[in-house]
Motif scaffolding. Sequence first.
Motif, mmCIF file in Angstrom:
data_model
loop_
_atom_site.group_PDB
_atom_site.id
_atom_site.type_symbol
_atom_site.label_atom_id
_atom_site.label_comp_id
_atom_site.label_asym_id
_atom_site.label_seq_id
_atom_site.Cartn_x
_atom_site.Cartn_y
_atom_site.Cartn_z
ATOM 1 N N SER A 41 0.845 -1.193 0.000
ATOM 2 C CA SER A 41 0.000 0.000 0.000
ATOM 3 C C SER A 41 0.881 1.244 0.000
ATOM 4 N N SER A 42 0.310 2.373 -0.371
ATOM 5 C CA SER A 42 1.091 3.620 -0.397
ATOM 6 C C SER A 42 1.523 4.024 1.010
ATOM 7 N N GLU A 43 0.742 3.665 2.047
ATOM 8 C CA GLU A 43 1.106 3.983 3.425
ATOM 9 C C GLU A 43 2.258 3.116 3.925
ATOM 10 N N ASN A 44 2.449 1.975 3.311
ATOM 11 C CA ASN A 44 3.449 1.012 3.785
ATOM 12 C C ASN A 44 4.250 0.484 2.595
ATOM 13 N N CYS A 85 14.262 -4.889 -11.807
ATOM 14 C CA CYS A 85 12.921 -5.480 -11.938
ATOM 15 C C CYS A 85 12.786 -6.268 -13.239
ATOM 16 N N ASN A 86 13.817 -7.032 -13.573
ATOM 17 C CA ASN A 86 13.838 -7.847 -14.781
ATOM 18 C C ASN A 86 13.161 -9.197 -14.494
ATOM 19 N N LEU A 87 12.089 -9.501 -15.208
ATOM 20 C CA LEU A 87 11.342 -10.752 -15.017
ATOM 21 C C LEU A 87 11.886 -11.911 -15.844
ATOM 22 N N LYS A 88 12.827 -11.639 -16.746
ATOM 23 C CA LYS A 88 13.336 -12.685 -17.639
ATOM 24 C C LYS A 88 14.376 -13.536 -16.934
ATOM 25 N N ASP A 89 14.408 -14.809 -17.256
ATOM 26 C CA ASP A 89 15.384 -15.778 -16.743
ATOM 27 C C ASP A 89 15.445 -15.855 -15.219
ATOM 28 N N PRO A 90 14.310 -16.124 -14.552
ATOM 29 C CA PRO A 90 14.352 -16.251 -13.092
ATOM 30 C C PRO A 90 15.105 -17.510 -12.669
ATOM 31 N N ILE A 112 11.100 -11.221 -6.431
ATOM 32 C CA ILE A 112 10.214 -10.179 -6.943
ATOM 33 C C ILE A 112 8.929 -10.838 -7.416
ATOM 34 N N SER A 113 7.906 -10.013 -7.615
ATOM 35 C CA SER A 113 6.665 -10.521 -8.180
ATOM 36 C C SER A 113 6.928 -10.914 -9.627
ATOM 37 N N HIS A 118 4.598 -5.058 -11.008
ATOM 38 C CA HIS A 118 4.502 -5.182 -9.552
ATOM 39 C C HIS A 118 5.819 -4.853 -8.861
ATOM 40 N N CYS A 119 6.921 -5.294 -9.414
ATOM 41 C CA CYS A 119 8.231 -5.036 -8.812
ATOM 42 C C CYS A 119 8.499 -3.540 -8.744
ATOM 43 N N GLU A 120 8.143 -2.821 -9.779
ATOM 44 C CA GLU A 120 8.348 -1.369 -9.806
ATOM 45 C C GLU A 120 7.549 -0.670 -8.708
ATOM 46 N N LYS A 121 6.521 -1.348 -8.183
ATOM 47 C CA LYS A 121 5.710 -0.801 -7.088
ATOM 48 C C LYS A 121 6.161 -1.375 -5.742
#
Length: 199
Positions: A41-44, A85-90, A112-113, A118-121
Motif C-alpha cells: 500500500s502507499s502507506e506502507n 525489476c527484470n522478469l526474464k530468466d528467473p 520479486i513478483s 509489480h516489482c516497480e511498485k
Amino acid sequence: MEILKSSRFGFVLQLVLLLQIHNVICYQYKVGDLDAWGIPSSENSQIYMYWSKYHSLKIGDSLMFLYPPSQDSVIQVTKESYNSCNLKDPILYMKDGNSLFNITDYGDLFFISGDAGHCEKNQKLHISVLSGNGSSASAPSSDGSLPEISPSYPTVFGGIPAAPSANSSASSSSLPTKSLLLPSAFIAAAFSGLVALIA
C-alpha cells in the motif's frame, strides 16, 4: 550410590541432547506477516524491506509466500534482476499461491513478483541469510540503517517493534515474536533442575 550417579549422567546426557536440538530448530516465516504477498500500500510501501530487517533467517528456515494464484506469482532472481525489476530468466518461478521456499545456503536472496509492473511498485524482497558466525552478508537498504521512525507490523504473536531509539535500554530483546522465547525458557528451567539434582 551407583544408580544415583547413573541417573545424573542420564540427565546430563538428556540436557546436552536438548541443547543440541535447540540449535537446529527451524522456523517458517510468512513473508509480510499478516499481509499477503502483494503490491504494498502507499502507506506502507517499504513493507518488504522492513520485514527482512526484522527477521534473522538461517539455513533450514523457510519463507511462505501467500497470494491469489490467478493474480500474482513470485520469482527468485539475481541481484541485477532485482535492482532492475527484470522478469526474464528467473532462478525459480513459483505460482501456486502457497509458495514455500526452503533456505539451504548462506548469502543474499532476491525475490520479486512475477507479474509485470509489480516489482516497480516495491513488491520485492531481499533477505540475507546468516552465516555460522551470526553475521549477515549485506543489508537491503543502501546505507544499511533503518529510518529513524520505523513502522510496527502486527503479527500473530503481537507487534514487531520499531527500531530501538538511541535512548532505549540495551537489554531489550530483538526477537521478532514471543514464540521464539519458549525454547530458551525451557532450557533455563532444565539447567536449573540439573543444578538442583547435582547439589
